[in-house]
Design a protein around this motif. Structure first.
Motif, PDB file in Angstrom:
ATOM      1  N   SER A 219       0.822  -1.413   0.083  1.00 31.11           N
ATOM      2  CA  SER A 219      -0.090  -0.063   0.019  1.00 31.11           C
ATOM      3  C   SER A 219       0.915   1.135   0.039  1.00 31.11           C
ATOM      4  N   GLY A 220       0.502   2.045  -1.033  1.00 29.06           N
ATOM      5  CA  GLY A 220       1.168   3.465  -1.108  1.00 29.06           C
ATOM      6  C   GLY A 220       2.201   3.547  -2.107  1.00 29.06           C
ATOM      7  N   SER A 221       3.109   4.363  -1.878  1.00 32.32           N
ATOM      8  CA  SER A 221       3.932   4.672  -2.974  1.00 32.32           C
ATOM      9  C   SER A 221       5.060   3.558  -3.626  1.00 32.32           C
ATOM     10  N   PRO A 222       5.131   3.245  -4.653  1.00 30.70           N
ATOM     11  CA  PRO A 222       5.964   2.163  -5.376  1.00 30.70           C
ATOM     12  C   PRO A 222       7.465   2.575  -5.027  1.00 30.70           C
ATOM     13  N   ALA A 223       7.715   3.632  -4.314  1.00 30.50           N
ATOM     14  CA  ALA A 223       9.085   3.909  -3.966  1.00 30.50           C
ATOM     15  C   ALA A 223       9.495   3.200  -2.785  1.00 30.50           C
ATOM     16  N   ASP A 224       8.315   2.616  -2.088  1.00 28.97           N
ATOM     17  CA  ASP A 224       8.670   2.036  -0.681  1.00 28.97           C
ATOM     18  C   ASP A 224       8.474   0.480  -1.062  1.00 28.97           C
ATOM     19  N   SER A 225       8.290   0.106  -2.139  1.00 27.99           N
ATOM     20  CA  SER A 225       7.709  -1.237  -2.550  1.00 27.99           C
ATOM     21  C   SER A 225       8.996  -2.112  -2.073  1.00 27.99           C
ATOM     22  N   ASP A 226      10.228  -1.833  -1.913  1.00 30.25           N
ATOM     23  CA  ASP A 226      11.405  -2.691  -1.535  1.00 30.25           C
ATOM     24  C   ASP A 226      11.243  -3.435  -0.054  1.00 30.25           C
ATOM     25  N   GLN A 227      10.520  -2.731   0.556  1.00 33.21           N
ATOM     26  CA  GLN A 227      10.136  -3.105   2.077  1.00 33.21           C
ATOM     27  C   GLN A 227       9.223  -4.265   1.971  1.00 33.21           C
ATOM     28  N   THR A 228       8.434  -4.168   1.177  1.00 34.11           N
ATOM     29  CA  THR A 228       7.132  -5.599   0.823  1.00 34.11           C
ATOM     30  C   THR A 228       7.954  -6.437   0.189  1.00 34.11           C
ATOM     31  N   TYR A 229       8.689  -6.224  -0.951  1.00 29.89           N
ATOM     32  CA  TYR A 229       9.694  -7.181  -1.521  1.00 29.89           C
ATOM     33  C   TYR A 229      10.347  -7.913  -0.331  1.00 29.89           C
ATOM     34  N   GLY A 230      10.986  -7.215   0.450  1.00 30.97           N
ATOM     35  CA  GLY A 230      12.016  -7.844   1.405  1.00 30.97           C
ATOM     36  C   GLY A 230      10.993  -8.930   2.244  1.00 30.97           C
ATOM     37  N   ALA A 231       9.829  -8.322   2.638  1.00 35.27           N
ATOM     38  CA  ALA A 231       9.253  -9.077   3.648  1.00 35.27           C
ATOM     39  C   ALA A 231       8.612 -10.351   2.965  1.00 35.27           C
ATOM     40  N   LEU A 232       7.959 -10.189   1.432  1.00 38.20           N
ATOM     41  CA  LEU A 232       7.548 -11.415   0.815  1.00 38.20           C
ATOM     42  C   LEU A 232       8.742 -12.265   0.146  1.00 38.20           C
ATOM     43  N   GLY A 233       9.952 -11.702   0.218  1.00 38.57           N
ATOM     44  CA  GLY A 233      10.961 -12.750  -0.066  1.00 38.57           C
ATOM     45  C   GLY A 233      11.361 -13.443   1.019  1.00 38.57           C
ATOM     46  N   THR A 234      11.054 -12.894   2.367  1.00 39.72           N
ATOM     47  CA  THR A 234      11.640 -13.839   3.607  1.00 39.72           C
ATOM     48  C   THR A 234      10.640 -14.844   3.613  1.00 39.72           C
ATOM     49  N   VAL A 235       9.320 -14.575   3.426  1.00 43.25           N
ATOM     50  CA  VAL A 235       8.200 -15.597   3.589  1.00 43.25           C
ATOM     51  C   VAL A 235       8.524 -16.766   2.628  1.00 43.25           C
ATOM     52  N   VAL A 236       8.994 -16.149   1.526  1.00 44.30           N
ATOM     53  CA  VAL A 236       9.314 -17.430   0.453  1.00 44.30           C
ATOM     54  C   VAL A 236      10.505 -18.320   0.804  1.00 44.30           C
ATOM     55  N   ALA A 237      11.267 -17.635   1.559  1.00 43.16           N
ATOM     56  CA  ALA A 237      12.716 -18.405   1.834  1.00 43.16           C
ATOM     57  C   ALA A 237      12.183 -19.345   3.272  1.00 43.16           C
ATOM     58  N   GLU A 238      11.308 -18.614   3.977  1.00 44.42           N
ATOM     59  CA  GLU A 238      10.845 -19.737   5.111  1.00 44.42           C
ATOM     60  C   GLU A 238       9.895 -20.724   4.708  1.00 44.42           C
ATOM     61  N   ARG A 239       8.875 -20.418   3.833  1.00 45.41           N
ATOM     62  CA  ARG A 239       7.783 -21.385   3.802  1.00 45.41           C
ATOM     63  C   ARG A 239       7.332 -21.939   2.607  1.00 45.41           C
ATOM     64  N   ALA A 240       8.335 -21.585   1.480  1.00 48.98           N
ATOM     65  CA  ALA A 240       8.048 -21.987   0.149  1.00 48.98           C
ATOM     66  C   ALA A 240       9.418 -22.276  -0.496  1.00 48.98           C
ATOM     67  N   ILE A 241       9.358 -22.690  -1.868  1.00 46.99           N
ATOM     68  CA  ILE A 241      10.227 -23.104  -2.679  1.00 46.99           C
ATOM     69  C   ILE A 241      10.085 -21.676  -3.792  1.00 46.99           C
TER      70      ILE A 241
END
Length: 275
Positions: A219-241
């Motif tokens: 939610s919000g500016s695409p300039a901040d999307s790196d934070q969401t990418y970081g959180a999503l990448g962490t979940v993928v590393a922890e819970r998926a392939i």
């Protein structure tokens, strides 16, 4: 005959350095009234001071030299005003992006961001009107605004109906090398044919492949999307392939929305689901 002043005095009159005055002379923006043929020393007419002061103010606003030249050589006030307004609008957009970046940095410094919820989703293949182009990270925002404007315009022109939010495919090279071929698309409904929807444009009908993905909402500016990418990448590393394939974004608020705070973007990371 009018009085001429040497370049040093003209520098003091205009608050432009001697080096800057020489540079603007070389660029054809501000020609001296007279150049001594033996010494090459430059002399200016005091009446040139307002022009020099205008140039200084434009350069203080980071106006490119070509645009400064266009303003100075404008044939009429309307053309000159249009050039100035174009630059001011660009400056306001940059200021808005800077303010969003400052807010993002402050939020990072003040505490740990709440991790958004993640959803594992099967995304079906879909027909879409799309534009492909090789784009750098720096060019991505302007490119996206341009091509989505064209895509939605072509959909309306062709009498088609968007079948969902627009999106984009981002190959790994975009993040690793900061340049790659991106695909911007808008799903369409109804009978459509392959190839361009109308002559003379970049957009054509393609099939966007299906994918299994971990999905997180930004939610919000695409300039901040790196934070969401970081959180999503962490979940993928922890819970998926995680698997090879472009990351895709879906813009629940159209990409062309000028108010960045209203943007809602689903980020989809390709995965191999084991359960």
């Amino acid at each position: 005959m009018s009085v001429l002043v040497p370049i040093g005095d003209f520098s003091r009159m205009t608050h432009l350095s001697v080096k800057a005055l020489r540079f603007y002379h070389d660029q054809g923006l501000l020609e001296p009234a007279r150049i001594d043929p033996s010494s090459g020393y430059r002399f200016y007419d005091p009446g040139q001071a307002p022009v020099a002061q205008v140039i200084r103010r434009f350069r203080d606003l980071d106006m490119p030299l070509d645009q400064v030249r266009a303003v100075l050589k404008a044939p009429d006030v309307e053309t000159r005003t249009k050039e100035i307004i174009t630059h001011l609008n660009a400056m306001e957009a940059k200021l808005a992006e800077l303010q969003m970046s400052v807010s993002s940095l402050r939020a990072l410094l003040e505490g740990t961001a709440v991790r958004p919820e993640v959803e594992f989703r099967s995304i079906l293949a879909t027909r879409a009107l799309a534009v492909r182009g090789t784009v750098t990270v720096q060019e991505a925002w302007a490119w996206g605004t341009d091509v989505f404007g064209e895509i939605y315009g072509r959909i309306k022109q062709a009498g088609l109906t968007p079948a969902g939010p627009g999106g984009a495919l981002f190959p790994a090279g975009f993040f690793e090398l900061h340049q790659a071929e991106l695909t911007a698309f808008v799903p369409v409904a109804g009978p459509v044919a392959d190839g361009p929807v109308a002559d003379g444009g970049r957009a054509g009908i393609v099939t966007i492949p299906g994918v299994e993905a971990a999905v997180m909402l930004h939610s919000g500016s695409p300039a901040d999307s790196d934070q969401t990418y970081g959180a999503l990448g962490t979940v993928v590393a922890e819970r998926a392939i995680g698997i090879e394939g472009p990351i895709r974004e879906y813009y629940l608020v159209p990409f062309t929305e000028p108010d960045l705070s209203r943007h809602r973007t689903e980020i989809c990371w390709p995965v191999f689901q084991t359960a």
